[in-house]
Design an enzyme around this catalytic site. Structure first.
Site, mmCIF file in Angstrom:
data_model
loop_
_atom_site.group_PDB
_atom_site.id
_atom_site.type_symbol
_atom_site.label_atom_id
_atom_site.label_comp_id
_atom_site.label_asym_id
_atom_site.label_seq_id
_atom_site.Cartn_x
_atom_site.Cartn_y
_atom_site.Cartn_z
ATOM 1 N N SER B 162 -1.032 9.930 3.420
ATOM 2 C CA SER B 162 -1.927 9.452 4.635
ATOM 3 C C SER B 162 -1.558 10.715 5.178
ATOM 4 O O SER B 162 -2.353 11.921 5.278
ATOM 5 C CB SER B 162 -1.780 8.512 5.677
ATOM 6 O OG SER B 162 -2.674 7.913 6.043
ATOM 7 N N ASP B 328 -6.376 1.775 -2.668
ATOM 8 C CA ASP B 328 -6.968 2.519 -1.115
ATOM 9 C C ASP B 328 -8.273 2.500 -1.533
ATOM 10 O O ASP B 328 -8.899 3.775 -1.763
ATOM 11 C CB ASP B 328 -5.583 3.639 -1.447
ATOM 12 C CG ASP B 328 -6.249 4.495 -0.144
ATOM 13 O OD1 ASP B 328 -6.488 4.145 0.674
ATOM 14 O OD2 ASP B 328 -5.289 4.917 0.026
ATOM 15 N N HIS B 361 -4.102 1.342 0.444
ATOM 16 C CA HIS B 361 -3.328 2.244 1.455
ATOM 17 C C HIS B 361 -1.861 2.620 1.232
ATOM 18 O O HIS B 361 -1.256 3.847 1.341
ATOM 19 C CB HIS B 361 -4.132 2.552 2.520
ATOM 20 C CG HIS B 361 -3.894 4.202 3.303
ATOM 21 N ND1 HIS B 361 -3.899 5.419 2.961
ATOM 22 C CD2 HIS B 361 -3.421 4.440 4.740
ATOM 23 C CE1 HIS B 361 -3.801 5.788 3.620
ATOM 24 N NE2 HIS B 361 -3.440 6.297 4.069
#
Lengths: 212, 394
Positions: B162, B328, B361
Site C-alpha cells: 500500500s 484488491d 487490499h
C-alpha cells in the site's frame, strides 16, 4: 534453485533453442511457461534472463523459483520495451497462439538483436493426412487440441513462416526442423521436404541491418 | 499514545525487536518538498536481528497509512501482534536470524517520529496544523537519513504494501544505488481519483467533528474520536472486498434474532466497523491521519519525470518484484501493471505476480501461501544472483 528443473533434460525443441543462444547477454523468453528454458539458460549459458508468461500459475511458479518473470501477453506487453533491449528474444511454441503474429515477430526483432521462434509445423505430413483423408481438423503430438478448444488460432507451415520473414525483411540465420522422433534436420537443405517431415520448427532470426 | 517525543533508546524485554529512537538532521537539515526544513528532529524505529559484517543483509520495511514501526513485536499501546508479525521474526519469511530488519515510523506519523502530534520546539506546543504538508518522497528522504545514521550504505531489500509500496517505488527512484531489491506490494504509481475521494471523505469526517477544534484538540484537551472513527470505518471498507465482507458477515445480525427497527448496530458488519473505528482512535492521531492521507494523495511518481514513469527507473539496477491481489479494488492489478510496464520500458529487472485472493487490499497483511511462496522465491533468487549468503536462517 537446485534440481527444480531437469536442466540436462530439456524438451527437444527447447534444447535446439538453447543451442542457438550464445553465452552471456540479455534474453527475454516470451511465453516462458514454468521457466524450464529460462532456468537452463541462466544457469548453463549465464544469460541475464527475463520472462513473460500469460498464466498466473506459470508466473508464480517461475518467480517462486527465483526467475525474473512477469505476468503478461506477447500481443500487448512487448510494446513497452525499448529498442534493442535484449540480445535474444525467444518465443517457443507461442507464435501460433498470438492474436497478431506478424506484429509480435516485428516487435521481437525491434526489442531484440536476434529472435528465436519455434512452432508446430502445420505442413507436417500427419496434419496433411489427417485433413486430406480423415476430413477432420488434425490432432497430433505437436497440435494436441481439438478445433474447439485449441489456443492455436494462427497456425502456419514452415513455408508460410519463411515467406513472412521475407516480407518483413527478416534474415533467417539458422533453421532446424524436428521430425516426430525428435531427429533434427536443417530446413534450408530442403524446404519442401522438411515442411513435410518436420513436426516442429525452430528459427534463429535477425534484422537485415544487424551484422553478426 | 505512550511514546514521548524524546524517547530514549530502549529495548523491549519480551520482544524479538529492538525499539529505538534517534534525532536526525543534525549536520544538515531535511528539506521537504514543500520547502520547509527540519533540523534535529526525532525518528522512531524498530530493528530485528543483527547487521552482518559487510552490512549486506539490511531489509527496510515501509509501513502503510495506519501502520507503524511495530511490525513484528506486540504493539505497546494495543497489546496486539505487530501488523506484519506473520511475516517478520525469527524463522519467518523475513527472517530476523538472516536479515537485519528496520521499520521506521514515517514522517508525519504518531509513534515517535516528528509529526503533528509532537511538540514544535519553536512554540512549545504540539505542531497541529502548523506541521508542514509532507510527501511520500519526504518520508523516504528521512529514512535515508536514518540509514546514514546507522551507517548502512545499501539495502538488500526495501519492501512494503500500500503506502509502503509507494515508499518502495520512491526509494528505487531517489536512491537506486542503495536498493538491491525492491518489493512494492498492492501499490500504485500514483493515487487515483477514487483513492483521493475516499481520503477526502475521511478528512472531512475528522474536520467536521467539533472536538477537532480547528486542529488544536491536543492543546484544548479534546480528541475528534467520532470523526477519526468514521474516517477509519470508510477506509476499512476499501481495504476489504465484497466477497470478504460477504464471507465474514453476510447479512447476519449482531447478538439478536431480528432487526430492531432502529439505528443500533443490527448487522454484524456494522458492529465490526464500529469496533474498527473505536479501537483506531486509541492508537492514532487525527491530524497525523490528515497529513498522511494528504501525502498519499499527492503521490504521483511520474510527475517529477515529465509524466513518463519509466524515466523514474532509467539505469536502475535494482531487481523488482511487483505483487498485486485479484480482489484488491483500491490498488488494483492494473496499477501494478502500470509499474511493470514502466520498469520494462526502462529495461529494469522485474518480476510481477498477481495473487488470487478474495481478501481485498488487506491480503498483503494476511496469510496468503502463494504470495509468500512468490516473495520467498524472489528473495532466494536475488540472494543467489548477488552471491549473498546470510546463513540458512534456521
Amino acid at each position: 534453485m537446485d534440481a527444480l528443473h531437469q536442466r540436462t533434460n530439456l524438451r527437444g525443441d527447447l534444447q535446439i533453442v538453447a543451442d542457438m543462444v550464445q553465452p552471456g547477454g540479455r534474453l527475454l523468453d516470451v511465453g516462458c511457461g514454468d521457466g524450464a528454458l529460462l532456468d537452463h539458460l541462466i544457469h548453463e549459458k549465464g544469460v541475464d534472463g527475463r520472462g513473460i508468461e500469460l498464466s498466473m500459475q506459470g508466473v508464480n511458479a517461475c518467480v517462486s523459483h527465483g526467475l525474473s518473470v512477469i505476468q503478461g501477453d506477447a500481443d500487448t506487453d512487448l510494446n513497452d520495451y525499448p529498442d534493442g533491449a535484449f540480445d535474444y528474444v525467444v518465443l517457443s511454441q507461442t507464435l501460433q497462439a498470438t492474436r497478431a503474429p506478424r506484429d509480435v515477430l516485428g516487435n521481437m526483432l525491434r526489442i531484440g538483436r536476434r529472435a528465436i521462434v519455434s512452432f508446430p509445423n502445420f505442413g507436417h505430413w500427419r496434419v496433411r493426412v489427417s485433413l486430406m483423408f480423415g476430413g477432420r481438423m488434425p490432432v497430433t503430438n505437436a497440435l494436441p487440441h481439438h478445433w474447439f478448444d485449441s489456443p492455436n488460432i494462427h497456425s502456419c507451415t514452415i513455408k508460410d513462416f519463411i515467406q513472412l520473414c521475407a516480407e518483413l525483411g527478416i534474415v533467417i540465420e539458422r533453421s532446424v526442423a524436428l521430425n516426430h522422433r525428435g531427429a533434427r534436420r536443417r530446413i534450408r537443405s530442403n524446404v519442401a521436404f522438411t515442411n513435410l517431415a518436420g513436426e516442429q520448427a525452430v528459427f534463429l532470426l535477425t534484422r537485415e541491418t544487424v551484422s553478426s | 499514545m505512550t511514546a514521548p517525543p524524546d524517547q530514549t533508546v530502549a529495548t523491549l524485554a519480551n520482544g524479538p525487536g529492538s525499539t529505538e529512537s534517534t534525532r536526525l538532521g543534525l549536520t544538515a537539515p531535511l528539506r521537504l518538498d514543500c520547502g520547509v526544513e527540519f533540523s534535529d528532529f526525532p525518528v522512531a524505529y524498530q530493528t530485528y536481528g543483527a547487521l552482518n559484517a559487510d552490512k549486506s543483509n539490511a531489509v527496510l520495511i515501509c509501513h502503510a497509512l495506519s501502520g507503524d514501526q511495530y511490525v513484528g513485536d506486540t504493539h505497546p499501546d494495543t497489546g496486539k501482534p505487530g501488523w506484519w508479525s506473520l511475516m517478520v521474526g525469527p524463522g519467518k519469511l523475513l527472517d530476523s536470524n538472516r536479515y537485519f530488519i528496520i521499520c521506521v515510523n514515517i514522517l508525519g506519523g504518531c509513534m515517535g517520529t516528528i509529526g503533528p502530534k509532537e511538540i514544535n520546539s519553536d512554540t512549545g506546543k504540539p505542531w497541529g496544523l502548523d506541521f508542514p504538508v509532507i510527501t511520500v518522497a519526504d518520508m523516504v528522504r528521512a529514512q535515508a537519513l536514518l540509514l546514514d545514521h546507522l551507517e548502512i550504505e545499501q539495502l538488500f531489500c526495501v519492501i512494503g504494501g500500500s503506502m509502503g509500496g509507494m515508499q518502495v517505488l520512491e526509494w528505487a527512484a531517489l536512491y537506486p544505488e542503495r536498493v538491491r531489491t525492491a518489493v512494492p506490494i498492492a501499490a500504485a504509481p500514483y493515487h487515483s481519483a477514487q483513492n483521493i475521494a475516499f481520503h477526502e471523505v475521511g478528512r472531512q469526517a475528522i474536520m467536521a467533528d467539533p472536538d477537532w477544534r480547528g486542529g488544536n484538540y491536543l492543546s484544548e484537551g479534546t480528541n475528534p474520536n467520532r470523526g477519526l472513527a468514521i474516517a477509519r470505518m470508510v477506509a476499512h471498507i476499501t481495504y476489504l472486498s465484497e466477497p470478504a465482507l460477504h464471507n465474514k458477515f453476510g447479512r447476519r445480525l449482531q447478538d439478536r434474532d431480528a432487526v430492531t427497527f432502529g439505528f443500533d448496530a443490527d448487522f454484524q458488519v456494522e458492529s465490526y466497523l464500529r469496533h474498527q473505528g473505536s479501537t483506531f482512535v486509541d492508537r492514532f492521531d487525527a491530524n497525523s491521519y490528515l497529513y498522511i492521507t494528504r501525502a498519499m494523495d499527492y503521490f504521483d511518481l511520474a510527475e517529477r519525470y515529465g509524466g513518463v514513469l519509466a524515466e523514474a527507473f532509467l539505469g536502475c539496477e535494482t531487481r523488482f518484484c511487483v505483487i498485486s491481489f485479484t480482489s484488491d479494488w483500491l490498488y488494483p492489478t492494473s496499477e501494478s501493471r502500470r509499474i511493470v510496464h514502466a520498469l520494462n520500458a526502462a529495461a529494469a529487472n522485474v518480476s510481477f505476480a498477481e495473487i488470487e485472493s478474495d481478501k481485498g487490499h488487506d491480503a498483503f497483511l494476511l496469510e496468503e501461501p502463494e504470495f509468500w511462496s512468490v516473495l520467498s522465491g524472489f528473495l532466494n533468487g536475488a540472494r543467489e544472483h548477488f552471491g549473498l549468503d546470510f546463513g540458512n536462517g534456521d
